[in-house]
Design a protein around this motif. Structure first.
Motif, PDB file in Angstrom:
ATOM      1  N   ARG A 309      15.084  49.548  66.108  1.00 54.55           N
ATOM      2  CA  ARG A 309      13.626  49.585  66.317  1.00 54.55           C
ATOM      3  C   ARG A 309      13.030  48.327  65.701  1.00 54.55           C
ATOM      4  O   ARG A 309      13.586  47.746  64.755  1.00 54.55           O
ATOM      5  N   HIS A 310      11.886  47.947  66.253  1.00 56.92           N
ATOM      6  CA  HIS A 310      11.162  46.813  65.678  1.00 56.92           C
ATOM      7  C   HIS A 310       9.910  47.341  65.009  1.00 56.92           C
ATOM      8  O   HIS A 310       9.161  48.102  65.622  1.00 56.92           O
ATOM      9  N   PRO A 311       9.690  46.971  63.738  1.00 60.50           N
ATOM     10  CA  PRO A 311       8.549  47.546  63.010  1.00 60.50           C
ATOM     11  C   PRO A 311       7.199  47.217  63.644  1.00 60.50           C
ATOM     12  O   PRO A 311       6.232  47.937  63.432  1.00 60.50           O
ATOM     13  N   SER A 318       8.474  47.734  74.965  1.00 59.59           N
ATOM     14  CA  SER A 318       9.578  46.777  75.021  1.00 59.59           C
ATOM     15  C   SER A 318      10.548  47.125  76.147  1.00 59.59           C
ATOM     16  O   SER A 318      11.050  46.242  76.844  1.00 59.59           O
ATOM     17  N   THR A 319      10.811  48.433  76.317  1.00 59.27           N
ATOM     18  CA  THR A 319      11.712  48.876  77.389  1.00 59.27           C
ATOM     19  C   THR A 319      11.169  48.435  78.754  1.00 59.27           C
ATOM     20  O   THR A 319      11.918  47.922  79.602  1.00 59.27           O
ATOM     21  N   LEU A 320       9.862  48.621  78.950  1.00 58.29           N
ATOM     22  CA  LEU A 320       9.242  48.228  80.226  1.00 58.29           C
ATOM     23  C   LEU A 320       9.264  46.714  80.410  1.00 58.29           C
ATOM     24  O   LEU A 320       9.541  46.208  81.501  1.00 58.29           O
ATOM     25  N   ALA A 321       8.979  45.984  79.314  1.00 56.34           N
ATOM     26  CA  ALA A 321       8.969  44.520  79.399  1.00 56.34           C
ATOM     27  C   ALA A 321      10.375  43.989  79.728  1.00 56.34           C
ATOM     28  O   ALA A 321      10.522  43.023  80.496  1.00 56.34           O
ATOM     29  N   ALA A 357      15.360  37.453  76.137  1.00 51.50           N
ATOM     30  CA  ALA A 357      14.221  38.239  76.638  1.00 51.50           C
ATOM     31  C   ALA A 357      13.471  38.886  75.483  1.00 51.50           C
ATOM     32  O   ALA A 357      12.231  38.867  75.441  1.00 51.50           O
ATOM     33  N   LEU A 358      14.192  39.435  74.516  1.00 53.07           N
ATOM     34  CA  LEU A 358      13.538  40.059  73.372  1.00 53.07           C
ATOM     35  C   LEU A 358      12.709  39.042  72.608  1.00 53.07           C
ATOM     36  O   LEU A 358      11.584  39.333  72.176  1.00 53.07           O
ATOM     37  N   ARG A 359      13.269  37.840  72.454  1.00 46.35           N
ATOM     38  CA  ARG A 359      12.546  36.789  71.723  1.00 46.35           C
ATOM     39  C   ARG A 359      11.217  36.497  72.429  1.00 46.35           C
ATOM     40  O   ARG A 359      10.168  36.416  71.770  1.00 46.35           O
ATOM     41  N   GLU A 360      11.256  36.401  73.754  1.00 44.94           N
ATOM     42  CA  GLU A 360      10.019  36.146  74.529  1.00 44.94           C
ATOM     43  C   GLU A 360       9.034  37.297  74.373  1.00 44.94           C
ATOM     44  O   GLU A 360       7.838  37.094  74.174  1.00 44.94           O
ATOM     45  N   ILE A 361       9.550  38.538  74.470  1.00 45.68           N
ATOM     46  CA  ILE A 361       8.675  39.714  74.419  1.00 45.68           C
ATOM     47  C   ILE A 361       8.003  39.807  73.041  1.00 45.68           C
ATOM     48  O   ILE A 361       6.800  40.064  72.939  1.00 45.68           O
ATOM     49  N   LEU A 362       8.781  39.559  71.991  1.00 48.15           N
ATOM     50  CA  LEU A 362       8.217  39.654  70.632  1.00 48.15           C
ATOM     51  C   LEU A 362       7.204  38.549  70.389  1.00 48.15           C
ATOM     52  O   LEU A 362       6.231  38.742  69.648  1.00 48.15           O
ATOM     53  N   ALA A 363       7.402  37.396  71.037  1.00 50.89           N
ATOM     54  CA  ALA A 363       6.432  36.300  70.881  1.00 50.89           C
ATOM     55  C   ALA A 363       5.129  36.634  71.603  1.00 50.89           C
ATOM     56  O   ALA A 363       4.101  35.981  71.385  1.00 50.89           O
ATOM     57  N   GLY A 364       5.186  37.664  72.465  1.00 51.09           N
ATOM     58  CA  GLY A 364       4.002  38.160  73.162  1.00 51.09           C
ATOM     59  C   GLY A 364       3.535  37.210  74.228  1.00 51.09           C
ATOM     60  O   GLY A 364       2.361  37.038  74.489  1.00 51.09           O
TER      61      GLY A 364
END
Ligand code: PLP
Length: 364
Positions: A309-311, A318-321, A357-364
């Motif tokens: 999980r990400h705090p 995130s799943t949808l992104a 992909a996660l890096r991009e999603i977390l960067a918003g």
């Protein structure tokens, strides 16, 4: 038809009306997806298994598909028994370990006292309890999702959990399992080892000393044969006999000729098995490292998936992104774990795509 029409269908039995079926992870029809949602093995089965299945199709052989398979799959039982130093009377085989587990619930876990399993575990267990009208109680895992054996000393009609656990990936040490077996000599303890080959220590050697131990394994994960549907249980001959009685009251031929041939050949290729398990483990360690660097809390995993999980980021979003980027992971909308993603270990390339992909999603 609306759902309420369905529920009112006069042809349905009361049993069907009362069921809450298991919902398996999606098998999307789209090609080119990075599919990290159902814990399949990215490296595929042994080429020997594929060759054996082709041979079993050969009409020139006398054992072709015209004939029923061996109802007892003796060849497969012998291969599994030989691997673990057991007798064939200590081996039960079924159409995927899900079927084996169903027979276990009906044949060994349905008693006046409730069966015990963790609150966070394989979500098929409560479904079997519903199907067979079996009383159960769930025991809460600790905050870090570890299982406390002391919780399993109350009177019970059996105990079952996966080791490593699903969907957390956390491994219970063998010493703890032995303690459970000692404190529950009057009930069956079932260890579902669907993921044991990815770094855990199997409870199989304890079978010799504990007639109340049943170990269940599958060829779906570490042997990459999810599509063939082969699972098995190992235990004292008395426990296995109970499963045979259920099986022979339900379906005499759960394993077809192709499944028996492919499964036997898979066990004859230890090199392929070892190298693909090692590759999955190495990729898992890299993925855990990369995800922690992105700020994820990752549960230590001994399986072919990670649970994280990400705090600061909602798991459903995130799943949808990820999905919009063609990456499918599993998200359970269940108490205590709704902020977690369960991500199957794919190839290195797939895991790199995921991390990017996660890096991009977390960067918003
Ligand atoms: C995948 C899985 C199974 C089912 O495996 P099949 O042999 O494919 O039916 C059983 N138990 C657990 C915990 C699993 O994750």
């Amino acid at each position: 038809m609306t759902p309420s029409d369905t529920a009112m269908n006069p042809y349905w039995s009361d049993v069907v009306r009362g069921l809450t079926p298991y919902v398996p992870g999606e098998q999307p029809k789209l090609a080119n997806l990075v599919k990290l949602n159902t814990n399949e093995n990215p490296y595929g089965p042994s080429p020997r298994a594929i060759a054996a299945i082709r041979d079993a199709l050969d009409d020139k052989q006398c054992d072709n598909l015209r004939l029923y398979p061996d109802p007892n799959a003796e060849r497969l039982k012998a291969a599994i028994a030989g691997l673990h130093g057991l007798e064939t009377s200590q081996v039960f085989v079924g159409n995927g370990s899900d079927e084996v587990l169903a027979h276990v619930f009906l044949g060994l876990l349905k008693h006046a006292r409730p069966v015990l399993f963790p609150d966070i575990t394989y979500s098929f267990y409560p479904v079997y309890c519903g199907l067979y009208d079996i009383a159960f109680e769930t025991m809460a895992l600790s905050d870090d999702f570890s299982l406390r054996v002391a919780d399993y000393t109350r009177p019970n009609g059996g105990i079952i959990f996966p080791n490593p656990n699903a969907p957390t990936g956390r491994l219970l040490p063998l010493a703890d399992i032995e303690q459970l077996l000692q404190s529950n000599r009057d009930s069956v303890v079932v260890i579902d080892e669907a993921y044991i080959d990815f770094g855990g220590e199997s409870a199989i050697p304890l079978i010799a000393r504990y007639p109340n131990l049943l170990v269940v394994q599958t060829l779906s994960k570490s042997r990459a044969l999810a599509g063939l549907r082969v699972g098995f249980a190992l235990g004292h001959a008395g426990l296995i006999e109970a499963l045979e009685r259920i099986k022979n009251s339900f379906n005499s031929y759960p394993l077809d000729r192709l499944a028996i041939a492919g499964a036997v050949a898979s066990f004859e290729d230890p090199a392929h098995f070892d190298s693909s398990c090692k590759a999955v483990i190495a990729t898992r360690e890299r993925l855990v490292h990369a995800m922690r660097a992105l700020g994820f809390d990752v549960i230590p995993s001994a399986a072919n998936f990670v649970f994280a999980r990400h705090p600061a980021h909602d798991a459903e979003k995130s799943t949808l992104a990820l999905r919009q980027r063609g990456i499918i992971v599993r998200h359970f909308k269940l108490p205590r774990i709704e902020q977690y993603l369960r991500i199957t270990i794919g190839t290195d390339a797939e895991c790199e795509t995921l991390v990017t992909a996660l890096r991009e999603i977390l960067a918003g």
